[in-house]
Motif scaffolding. Sequence first.
Motif, mmCIF file in Angstrom:
data_model
loop_
_atom_site.group_PDB
_atom_site.id
_atom_site.type_symbol
_atom_site.label_atom_id
_atom_site.label_comp_id
_atom_site.label_asym_id
_atom_site.label_seq_id
_atom_site.Cartn_x
_atom_site.Cartn_y
_atom_site.Cartn_z
ATOM 1 N N ASN A 218 0.869 -1.155 -0.138
ATOM 2 C CA ASN A 218 -0.014 0.028 0.104
ATOM 3 C C ASN A 218 0.720 1.157 0.097
ATOM 4 O OD1 ASN A 218 -2.381 -1.435 0.006
ATOM 5 N ND2 ASN A 218 -2.559 -1.489 2.213
ATOM 6 N N GLU A 219 1.958 1.244 0.795
ATOM 7 C CA GLU A 219 2.816 2.402 0.830
ATOM 8 C C GLU A 219 3.425 2.802 -0.424
ATOM 9 O OE1 GLU A 219 5.514 1.420 3.717
ATOM 10 O OE2 GLU A 219 4.202 1.452 5.341
ATOM 11 N N ALA A 220 3.897 1.677 -1.298
ATOM 12 C CA ALA A 220 4.683 1.874 -2.605
ATOM 13 C C ALA A 220 3.477 2.364 -3.803
ATOM 14 C CB ALA A 220 5.328 0.665 -3.082
ATOM 15 N N SER A 221 2.342 1.264 -3.472
ATOM 16 C CA SER A 221 1.445 1.844 -4.807
ATOM 17 C C SER A 221 0.480 3.114 -4.463
ATOM 18 C CB SER A 221 0.349 0.717 -4.683
ATOM 19 O OG SER A 221 -0.274 0.611 -3.412
ATOM 20 N N SER A 222 0.809 3.615 -3.148
ATOM 21 C CA SER A 222 0.170 5.061 -3.061
ATOM 22 C C SER A 222 0.374 6.082 -4.010
ATOM 23 C CB SER A 222 0.499 5.315 -1.548
ATOM 24 O OG SER A 222 1.761 5.532 -1.215
ATOM 25 N N LYS A 223 1.728 5.821 -4.538
ATOM 26 C CA LYS A 223 2.417 6.938 -5.446
ATOM 27 C C LYS A 223 1.865 6.513 -6.627
ATOM 28 C CE LYS A 223 6.395 7.616 -2.152
ATOM 29 N NZ LYS A 223 7.732 7.573 -2.397
ATOM 30 N N ALA A 224 1.348 5.460 -6.880
ATOM 31 C CA ALA A 224 0.975 4.985 -8.372
ATOM 32 C C ALA A 224 -0.609 4.592 -8.235
ATOM 33 C CB ALA A 224 1.933 3.785 -8.965
ATOM 34 N N LEU A 225 -1.252 5.272 -9.355
ATOM 35 C CA LEU A 225 -2.764 4.973 -9.250
ATOM 36 C C LEU A 225 -2.814 3.946 -10.200
ATOM 37 C CD1 LEU A 225 -5.556 5.916 -8.394
ATOM 38 C CD2 LEU A 225 -5.605 7.508 -10.294
ATOM 39 N N LEU A 245 1.954 -3.388 -11.822
ATOM 40 C CA LEU A 245 1.273 -2.669 -10.724
ATOM 41 C C LEU A 245 -0.159 -3.210 -10.601
ATOM 42 C CD1 LEU A 245 2.939 0.911 -11.094
ATOM 43 C CD2 LEU A 245 2.761 -0.651 -9.150
ATOM 44 N N LYS A 246 -0.826 -3.218 -11.817
ATOM 45 C CA LYS A 246 -2.248 -3.619 -11.818
ATOM 46 C C LYS A 246 -2.220 -5.302 -11.022
ATOM 47 C CE LYS A 246 -6.101 -4.354 -15.040
ATOM 48 N NZ LYS A 246 -6.670 -4.292 -16.363
ATOM 49 N N PHE A 247 -1.311 -5.912 -11.527
ATOM 50 C CA PHE A 247 -1.460 -7.310 -11.064
ATOM 51 C C PHE A 247 -1.352 -7.375 -9.357
ATOM 52 C CE2 PHE A 247 1.507 -10.939 -9.315
ATOM 53 C CZ PHE A 247 0.533 -11.921 -9.710
ATOM 54 N N GLN A 248 -0.364 -6.436 -9.037
ATOM 55 C CA GLN A 248 -0.199 -6.520 -7.487
ATOM 56 C C GLN A 248 -1.519 -5.838 -6.837
ATOM 57 O OE1 GLN A 248 2.053 -8.093 -5.729
ATOM 58 N NE2 GLN A 248 4.117 -7.818 -6.537
ATOM 59 N N LYS A 249 -2.003 -4.767 -7.467
ATOM 60 C CA LYS A 249 -2.973 -4.279 -6.932
ATOM 61 C C LYS A 249 -4.345 -5.231 -6.861
ATOM 62 C CE LYS A 249 -5.011 -0.262 -5.791
ATOM 63 N NZ LYS A 249 -4.855 0.521 -4.584
ATOM 64 N N ARG A 250 -4.326 -5.997 -7.893
ATOM 65 C CA ARG A 250 -5.429 -6.852 -7.931
ATOM 66 C C ARG A 250 -5.473 -8.120 -7.092
ATOM 67 N NH1 ARG A 250 -9.009 -8.075 -12.413
ATOM 68 N NH2 ARG A 250 -10.747 -9.181 -11.694
ATOM 69 N N ILE A 251 -4.172 -8.603 -6.590
ATOM 70 C CA ILE A 251 -4.117 -9.789 -5.798
ATOM 71 C C ILE A 251 -3.804 -9.210 -4.303
ATOM 72 C CG2 ILE A 251 -3.266 -11.066 -7.821
ATOM 73 C CD1 ILE A 251 -0.342 -10.926 -6.358
ATOM 74 N N GLU A 252 -3.642 -8.007 -4.230
ATOM 75 C CA GLU A 252 -3.332 -7.568 -3.018
ATOM 76 C C GLU A 252 -4.450 -8.126 -1.820
ATOM 77 O OE1 GLU A 252 -3.414 -5.144 0.771
ATOM 78 O OE2 GLU A 252 -4.590 -5.108 -1.054
ATOM 79 N N PRO A 253 -5.723 -8.082 -1.929
ATOM 80 C CA PRO A 253 -6.688 -8.265 -1.120
ATOM 81 C C PRO A 253 -6.538 -10.032 -0.771
ATOM 82 C CG PRO A 253 -7.934 -6.872 -2.805
ATOM 83 C CD PRO A 253 -6.231 -7.364 -3.071
ATOM 84 N N TYR A 254 -5.847 -10.771 -1.521
ATOM 85 C CA TYR A 254 -6.125 -12.113 -1.372
ATOM 86 C C TYR A 254 -4.493 -12.771 -1.669
ATOM 87 C CZ TYR A 254 -10.901 -11.228 -2.596
ATOM 88 O OH TYR A 254 -11.977 -10.502 -2.515
ATOM 89 N N PRO A 255 -3.763 -12.258 -0.822
ATOM 90 C CA PRO A 255 -2.353 -12.661 -1.032
ATOM 91 C C PRO A 255 -1.973 -14.245 -1.142
ATOM 92 C CG PRO A 255 -2.589 -12.085 1.149
ATOM 93 C CD PRO A 255 -3.765 -11.779 0.667
ATOM 94 N N GLU A 256 -2.836 -14.949 -0.607
ATOM 95 C CA GLU A 256 -2.437 -16.464 -0.499
ATOM 96 C C GLU A 256 -2.949 -17.303 -1.689
ATOM 97 O OE1 GLU A 256 -3.689 -17.828 3.128
ATOM 98 O OE2 GLU A 256 -2.521 -16.882 4.367
ATOM 99 N N GLN A 257 -3.667 -16.455 -2.618
ATOM 100 C CA GLN A 257 -4.304 -17.089 -3.732
ATOM 101 C C GLN A 257 -3.316 -17.982 -4.567
ATOM 102 O OE1 GLN A 257 -5.569 -14.336 -7.292
ATOM 103 N NE2 GLN A 257 -5.669 -12.903 -5.335
#
Length: 365
Positions: A218-225, A245-257
């Motif tokens: 979240n800290e890193a992606s806060s600088k990238a929309l 970045l899109k990949f990381q944003k999409r999987i972030e709520p479910y990191p164990e998938q």
Amino acid sequence: MAASPTTVVELGFAEPPESPLIAENFPSKVGGRPAWLNPEHILFAEQVRCGVCCKPMILLVQLYTPEDHPPEAFHRTIYVFCCKNGSCHKIAWQQSFKVFRSQLPKNNPYWSENESNPDSSTTKNSPAKQCIICGLLGSKMCGKCNQVNYCSKEHQIEHWTSGQHKIHCNIISTSSSIIEEHNNRCRKLVLFPEFEIVTEQEGENRNEERDGDNNSLNEASSKALVPVGDEIYENTDVDVDKAFLKFQKRIEPYPEQILRYNRLEYESEKNPKPLWVSDIDKPTAQDINPCPYCGQERTFEFQILSTLLNYLEVDHLQQGSLDWGTLLVYSCKYNCHVENIYYISEILWRQNFSDDGLNWKKDLK
């Protein structure tokens, strides 16, 4: 898992099995021996040999994915096989994976039509003999005791040594529990660890309480929309590719998938798209050939994420360890049925993280 009429993505998570993952229960799973949908006709070693080291590949993932159309796909399983030697993947990864589709109609000689009791088997034909180690067709037999079947010379040698068959062969007094203990020890050396794949739809809250206060992503992606499903990217301070970045944003709520399933019903004109991990190494139309049997297009069905490697006991520090960003599986859109062909080859595409993405991941650690 089943095809969806919408673009809802089903997420797969690896969990220790609560009970044996046997074929009668139509499991979706990681590793272990295959649970064959068609117990009479199973794959043999020559069909899954690595094109680099020539050794039999082992099961990576199998997914039970029944569909309504055509009737022959009432029961449907996708098998993904993988060479365990990461060095082979670095030489020619295309020759180190194999994907097969197996399917059966509702009325078949093996499984009960009674949907209220799916555990019951109606096998009328004799099941094929399986390799004691990997579960492929056991076309070879120990020449001394004539009691144990193998798929290949490689697994016969492995069982003779690490499975201690050289001790148990022709010794009637040996306890069956001791023999099975040694068999399991040998399988552990050869096969990937076994996990059940449990699923839920993306958007459901798998973890009720999640600690996001110190989340470096979240800290890193806060600088990238990077809004999901949007083509607008504002990348100011973080120098990574947009797909990552899109990949990381999409999987972030479910990191164990470990898996994302996104196959649409075959009538749909809109083909699903994978969640890319990079802007590079995307397959072209020439890379995803049409089905050789019906001539129809192959479409994206599911992808295996790199998080699965954490469950496979892969030593990332070893030079020849397995590695991928994501594995994309494409299958015949129409589930074509071919008489007397029990396993239809499908296509797998490997996409790695870009150097920018890898560097960013290292910075987060």
